[in-house]
Every structure is written in C-alpha cells, then in structure tokens.
Design an enzyme around this catalytic site. Structure first.
Site, PDB file in Angstrom:
ATOM      1  CE  LYS A  64      -4.166  -1.854   2.133  1.00  0.00           C
ATOM      2  NZ  LYS A  64      -5.188  -1.700   3.168  1.00  0.00           N
ATOM      3  CG  ASP A 113      -8.345   0.560   3.226  1.00  0.00           C
ATOM      4  OD1 ASP A 113      -9.190  -0.252   2.799  1.00  0.00           O
ATOM      5  OD2 ASP A 113      -7.128   0.297   3.305  1.00  0.00           O
TER       6      ASP A 113
HETATM    7  P1  NAP Z   1       0.248  -3.033   9.864  1.00  0.00           P
HETATM    8  O1  NAP Z   1       0.579  -1.757   9.192  1.00  0.00           O
HETATM    9  O2  NAP Z   1       1.220  -4.164   9.810  1.00  0.00           O
HETATM   10  O3  NAP Z   1      -0.025  -2.677  11.419  1.00  0.00           O
HETATM   11  C1  NAP Z   1      -0.205  -3.681  12.354  1.00  0.00           C
HETATM   12  C2  NAP Z   1      -0.670  -3.099  13.687  1.00  0.00           C
HETATM   13  O4  NAP Z   1      -0.919  -4.193  14.569  1.00  0.00           O
HETATM   14  C3  NAP Z   1       0.375  -2.227  14.380  1.00  0.00           C
HETATM   15  O5  NAP Z   1      -0.268  -1.252  15.151  1.00  0.00           O
HETATM   16  C4  NAP Z   1       1.085  -3.235  15.264  1.00  0.00           C
HETATM   17  O6  NAP Z   1       1.684  -2.663  16.411  1.00  0.00           O
HETATM   18  C5  NAP Z   1      -0.093  -4.053  15.745  1.00  0.00           C
HETATM   19  N1  NAP Z   1       0.347  -5.343  16.215  1.00  0.00           N
HETATM   20  C6  NAP Z   1       0.875  -6.338  15.477  1.00  0.00           C
HETATM   21  N2  NAP Z   1       1.157  -7.392  16.269  1.00  0.00           N
HETATM   22  C7  NAP Z   1       0.801  -7.040  17.542  1.00  0.00           C
HETATM   23  C8  NAP Z   1       0.825  -7.705  18.794  1.00  0.00           C
HETATM   24  N3  NAP Z   1       1.281  -8.942  18.909  1.00  0.00           N
HETATM   25  N4  NAP Z   1       0.363  -7.057  19.868  1.00  0.00           N
HETATM   26  C9  NAP Z   1      -0.125  -5.800  19.759  1.00  0.00           C
HETATM   27  N5  NAP Z   1      -0.170  -5.101  18.605  1.00  0.00           N
HETATM   28  C10 NAP Z   1       0.281  -5.728  17.501  1.00  0.00           C
HETATM   29  O7  NAP Z   1      -1.125  -3.634   9.341  1.00  0.00           O
HETATM   30  P2  NAP Z   1      -2.365  -2.793   8.753  1.00  0.00           P
HETATM   31  O8  NAP Z   1      -2.195  -2.595   7.299  1.00  0.00           O
HETATM   32  O9  NAP Z   1      -2.575  -1.614   9.632  1.00  0.00           O
HETATM   33  O10 NAP Z   1      -3.553  -3.845   8.927  1.00  0.00           O
HETATM   34  C11 NAP Z   1      -4.067  -4.125  10.200  1.00  0.00           C
HETATM   35  C12 NAP Z   1      -5.261  -5.053  10.091  1.00  0.00           C
HETATM   36  O11 NAP Z   1      -6.343  -4.377   9.486  1.00  0.00           O
HETATM   37  C13 NAP Z   1      -4.993  -6.271   9.216  1.00  0.00           C
HETATM   38  O12 NAP Z   1      -5.502  -7.407   9.893  1.00  0.00           O
HETATM   39  C14 NAP Z   1      -5.774  -5.983   7.965  1.00  0.00           C
HETATM   40  O13 NAP Z   1      -6.223  -7.149   7.317  1.00  0.00           O
HETATM   41  C15 NAP Z   1      -6.946  -5.195   8.510  1.00  0.00           C
HETATM   42  N6  NAP Z   1      -7.562  -4.355   7.475  1.00  0.00           N
HETATM   43  C16 NAP Z   1      -8.899  -4.531   7.258  1.00  0.00           C
HETATM   44  C17 NAP Z   1      -9.520  -3.771   6.282  1.00  0.00           C
HETATM   45  C18 NAP Z   1     -10.981  -3.986   6.012  1.00  0.00           C
HETATM   46  O14 NAP Z   1     -11.455  -3.596   4.935  1.00  0.00           O
HETATM   47  N7  NAP Z   1     -11.724  -4.557   6.925  1.00  0.00           N
HETATM   48  C19 NAP Z   1      -8.815  -2.814   5.549  1.00  0.00           C
HETATM   49  C20 NAP Z   1      -7.461  -2.637   5.825  1.00  0.00           C
HETATM   50  C21 NAP Z   1      -6.857  -3.405   6.803  1.00  0.00           C
HETATM   51  P3  NAP Z   1       3.241  -2.212  16.394  1.00  0.00           P
HETATM   52  O15 NAP Z   1       3.251  -0.873  15.761  1.00  0.00           O
HETATM   53  O16 NAP Z   1       3.635  -2.229  17.794  1.00  0.00           O
HETATM   54  O17 NAP Z   1       3.969  -3.251  15.563  1.00  0.00           O
END
Ligand code: NAP
Length: 499
Positions: A294, A330
């Site tokens: 992205k 999004d």
């Molecule tokens: P990302 O950029 O990798 O961010 C991951 C987030 O999760 C960060 O805040 C990270 O914290 C936290 N995290 C990861 N492992 C953790 C743990 N063990 N304990 C606590 N916090 C943890 O991912 P993203 O792109 O934001 O996506 C996040 C989620 O949203 C995904 O599951 C994705 O599929 C979903 N999503 C859904 C939609 C929808 O249409 N429904 C759209 C977009 C995304 P740190 O900063 O500390 O690493």
C-alpha cells in the site's frame, strides 16, 4: 474466436476415482488428462478402456519423477504403457522433450493421436525458454507445452511477454504456456489471452499445491469461458494474495452487472517495478492493493487522491487515459458503516479510541479527524502511536494505558493485525477495559467476523461493527472506480460460506 480449453488433470489412484471426478466436473471441462503415473498398479490394465468411458478428449500422461510426476518404473515400462494406450482412443499423448522412443511418436502420428511435447522446470523460468519452446517440436503436428515454476514477478513478466510474442508469430493451437505456483496463477486464468490452447486444473484436495485451481473455481469465480482478447483485466496485488476475498466480490459484481468483458485476478507481487511493466503488457485496467504494497505503489502513481496523500497509503489504482491514478478507499470504506450505524452523521464532540497505529490505523484516524472526532491512539510501539498522533492532532499512549480509553469511549476501533485469520483466536487487545454498553465497537479485522473483542462488547450491550462491513464498503467504492457502476449487495452473499 479461439478459446483455451479447460483440462482437468485426473490424479486419482483408481479409474473409478477418476470417473467420479469427471462426473463431478464434466460441466466445466473441455478435456481430461489422465495421469497414469498416479494410478495404483492394478488400475494400469484398465487404461485402454478408459477413453471409451469418457465423452470428451483425453490426454494420456505417464510423468516421471524428474518432471514432477510419480512414475517409479523403468523407462521401458513407461514406454510399454504409452504404446498400449496409443490404439485405445486417447486424443493426445504427452511426451517430454527428451523422450526417446521414435516408434511411439510415429505410431501416434499414424493413429491420429496428437503429441503434446512437454517441457517442465520446477526451479524457475529459464532465461532461454523462448529458444527451448522454438526448438523442442519434432513433428509439425505437435503441440508444445511449457510448464514452469514462476518464482517472482520478473519471471511472470518474462513468461507473459514470451507467450504474447509467440502468439503474435504463430497460429493458434500450437502452444501451451503455463506458469506454476502462486506467482504463475494469472497464466491459468488468462490462457486464452496468452495464446495457450489448454489450461490445466485439479480437483480440490488432489495434489493441491499453491497456484493450483479446480475447474469450478476457474469457471464460476474466474469466469474462464468469458476471458478473451477483449476482456478488461482487473486484480489485486499483494504478497501473499492467493486467498484474498476480493476476487469473489469483484467477479461476482461483474456477473451481477452482466459485465461479461471483465475479470479480476490475484497477482502475487514481490517486485512492483516488474508488476507495473506487466500491467502495461496485459493492459490491466485497475487493481486493489493490499499488504505489503500500500505504501510501495505510491511512487509509481501519476496522480493521488486526497486520501492517499493524507494516509500515505494507496489501496486502489485505476489506469485511465495513460495515467495511473491512486485512491484510498479504506478511508470512506471505514466511515460508511460507522455513519450508517449512527443514522448518517457523527455528532459534535464525538470521541474515539483507536487501538493500533499501522497502515490501516492511519486511514482510520484520518477519516475520524476529518469528521472532527477527538482521537486517542494506543499502540504496542508507542513511537508509532506518537507519529500518527502528531500527524493528525490526536492524543496517544501505549497499549498498557487502557484506563485512558474511558475518556474516548464513544467509539473504540480495533486496527491491530493480531487475530486476523484466526491466528491468535483468543486475542483481545484491551482486556483491561470494561465496556459500559454505550460504546460503538468497531473491529476492522474481517476473519473471524466475530472477534473476541466484538463478542465481549456485544455481551455487554454495545453496538458492534465488524471488518466485513468495511471490506465490502471499500470494495464497493473500488468497484465504482473500476467500472463506473455500483457493486450490488448480492455480491457479498455466499462469501461467508467460503471463508
Ligand atoms: P500493519 O501496518 O502491519 O499494522 C499492524 C498493527 O498491529 C500495528 O499497530 C502493530 O503494532 C499491531 N500489532 C501487530 N502485532 C501485535 C501484537 N502482537 N500485539 C499488539 N499489537 C500488535 O497492518 P495494517 O495494514 O494496519 O492492517 C491491520 C489489520 O487491518 C490487518 O488485519 C488488515 O487485514 C486489517 N484491514 C482490514 C480492512 C478492512 O477492509 N476490513 C482494511 C485494511 C486493513 P506495532 O506498531 O507495535 O507493531
């Protein structure tokens, strides 16, 4: 118009098992490949009566282990099996490029059995694949088949360019060029466009390997019979991406709108530069962009909407008028179900706690701030929460500071990736927070639909919104950007049974 035929590779241990598979998939298939190397020894004797029991053309293949097959006998035994099959009604015989028995080739030619001269490479796409394909034909009537493992996007680009080049030079029906593995998947769906006379499929569960596809999925989901030179190609890029739900939504959307000239395919991409070249070569019209690309796609865009600029992430690209236009759906996709649940508008003074500070949180925080919502961001890595908070004028803290949520509890949005795909089914990011029942709780994770957090919130009487609603809403905006039409709600139905 020439169209690629859909072949089901039969890899059952007995003839009876294979016939059962034919019965199940016959309405989708044009022909079959009987993989005799998978048959148990007792079934070998039944090979000669097999074609008579099938109403469609059959390829006979006895693949050696060196070419990815299971045949363990000697070469003399293998030739013996092939020889016996020649006069039994098989339409094609698959012989490898180094096959040595000329008598079998001559007998095939004399008996009207077409030789498929096959070349396999499980290590990658050879640099000289074009030369190999041009040179392996021994007799004019042969069909050349090259099945190669696509290891990266650069190799997919090379394979597609080669297939199109050969297609432009040679008449239809002489070649089958297929990419194996998840990166090669698009070649299976686009085989007509790539000039391959046959595409291969496998029954689910049988020799299942990444990138394999069953006939029903190729036809019902990937619209295989409709794909031709005039098809508009859309897709989703990510890594991995083969299990993305987006093809279901968009292809169903095309079907419901009777758009027979469009298909939506997953492209597993590890090299964006190569992908953008591939997009030009295939004339791709639009893609959804998912993890981890992205942010990476942004330098490749000709224009960016306000959401891409603000969130620093792009999840949709549309090719129009020679330009690559980037959008972030999004943001609106997150906001649409929230506003719907609140009767259309967010009241003044509304306060929200956002858990997580990754890419998705950035879109969520931007969307909320745009509506004037006061936001607290809590994240495991407090520096990331701080960066986001500074960018959008929010409060921030570490995930440990859950008591602070009480001051921002009109809405709680869970955006961390933990718990997605049931990897950590018990995960609740804020176990220390007790719901009053007045909160709206929104978890953007879409698998599972009811996360532990949402369940706890529901049990406490809160209104909840799940990630599916956001996924569907953002896909709807993408669909409109791709096609100019609305994604009908029915596109979403049935998807729950599949995932
Ligand atoms: P990302 O950029 O990798 O961010 C991951 C987030 O999760 C960060 O805040 C990270 O914290 C936290 N995290 C990861 N492992 C953790 C743990 N063990 N304990 C606590 N916090 C943890 O991912 P993203 O792109 O934001 O996506 C996040 C989620 O949203 C995904 O599951 C994705 O599929 C979903 N999503 C859904 C939609 C929808 O249409 N429904 C759209 C977009 C995304 P740190 O900063 O500390 O690493």
């Amino acid at each position: 118009m020439n169209r690629s035929s859909l072949c089901l590779s039969l890899t059952g241990a007995t003839v009876a098992e294979n016939l059962k598979e034919i019965e199940r998939y016959d309405c989708y298939c044009d022909l079959y490949e009987l993989r005799a190397d998978y048959l148990e020894p007792l079934s070998i004797s039944a090979l000669s009566s097999f074609p008579a029991q099938v109403k469609k053309p059959v390829i006979i293949t006895v693949r050696r282990a060196a070419d990815g097959g299971h045949f363990k006998g000697s070469e003399a035994e293998r030739c013996g099996i092939l020889r016996r099959c020649l006069a039994s009604g098989y339409r094609y015989i698959d012989l490898e490029e180094d096959f040595q028995d000329q008598k079998i080739e001559q007998a095939a030619e004399a008996g009207g059995v077409t030789v498929i001269r096959s070349f396999h490479d499980f290590s990658g796409v050879p640099a000289d694949l074009g030369r190999i394909i041009r040179n392996i034909k021994r007799n004019s009537g042969e069909v050349i088949k090259a099945a190669v493992m696509v290891q990266n996007t650069q190799e997919l680009l090379k394979l597609v360019e080669l297939a199109l080049e050969l297609k432009a030079q040679d008449e239809w029906g002489n070649r089958i060029i297929l990419g194996m593995g998840p990166m090669g998947f698009p070649t299976k769906v686009l085989s007509t466009i790539l000039g391959s006379s046959i595409t291969y499929s496998y029954a689910p569960g049988r020799q299942a390997a990444p990138g394999h596809v069953d006939p029903q999925t190729l036809v019902d989901l990937y619209r295989f019979p409709l794909v031709n030179q005039n098809t508009r190609i859309f897709g989703v890029i990510g890594n991995p991406v083969i299990h993305s739900k987006s093809p279901w939504l968009h292809n169903r959307g095309f079907s419901l709108r009777a758009m027979d000239d469009a298909v939506y395919i997953p492209f597993q991409v590890d090299n964006l530069e190569a992908f953008f070249q591939l997009a030009e070569v295939l004339d791709i019209r639009g893609v959804s962009v998912t993890i981890p690309h992205k942010q990476g796609v942004i330098p490749f865009l000709s224009s960016r909407d306000e959401g891409v600029e603000a969130a620093g992430a792009c999840n949709t690209i549309v090719w129009r008028d020679g330009l690559r236009r980037g959008y972030n759906t999004d943001i609106s996709g997150f906001m649409a179900p929230l506003k719907e649940s609140m009767g259309g508008a967010i009241p003044a003074g509304f306060r929200a706690a956002v858990i997580g500070a990754g890419g998705a949180a950035r879109a969520v925080v931007y969307a909320l701030r745009k509506e004037g919502v006061e936001v607290l961001i809590l994240n495991r890595t407090v520096e990331r929460a701080q960066d986001l908070a500074v960018a959008f004028g929010c409060s921030y803290g570490s995930l440990e500071e859950q008591e602070r949520i009480a001051d921002f509890s009109d809405l709680i949005v869970q955006t961390t990736s933990v718990g997605m795909n049931r990897e950590c089914p018990e995960y609740d990011p804020i176990p220390g927070y007790s719901f009053s029942g007045g909160e709206i709780v929104y978890d953007i994770i879409y698998i599972p639909r009811l996360t532990p957090l949402l369940k706890r919130a529901m049990d406490s009487g809160c209104r909840v919104i799940n990630g599916w609603e956001m996924l569907i809403a953002q896909a709807g905006i993408q669909f409109r950007l791709f096609t100019g039409q609305d994604l009908l709600r029915e596109a979403n139905s049935g998807i729950a049974d599949r995932y």
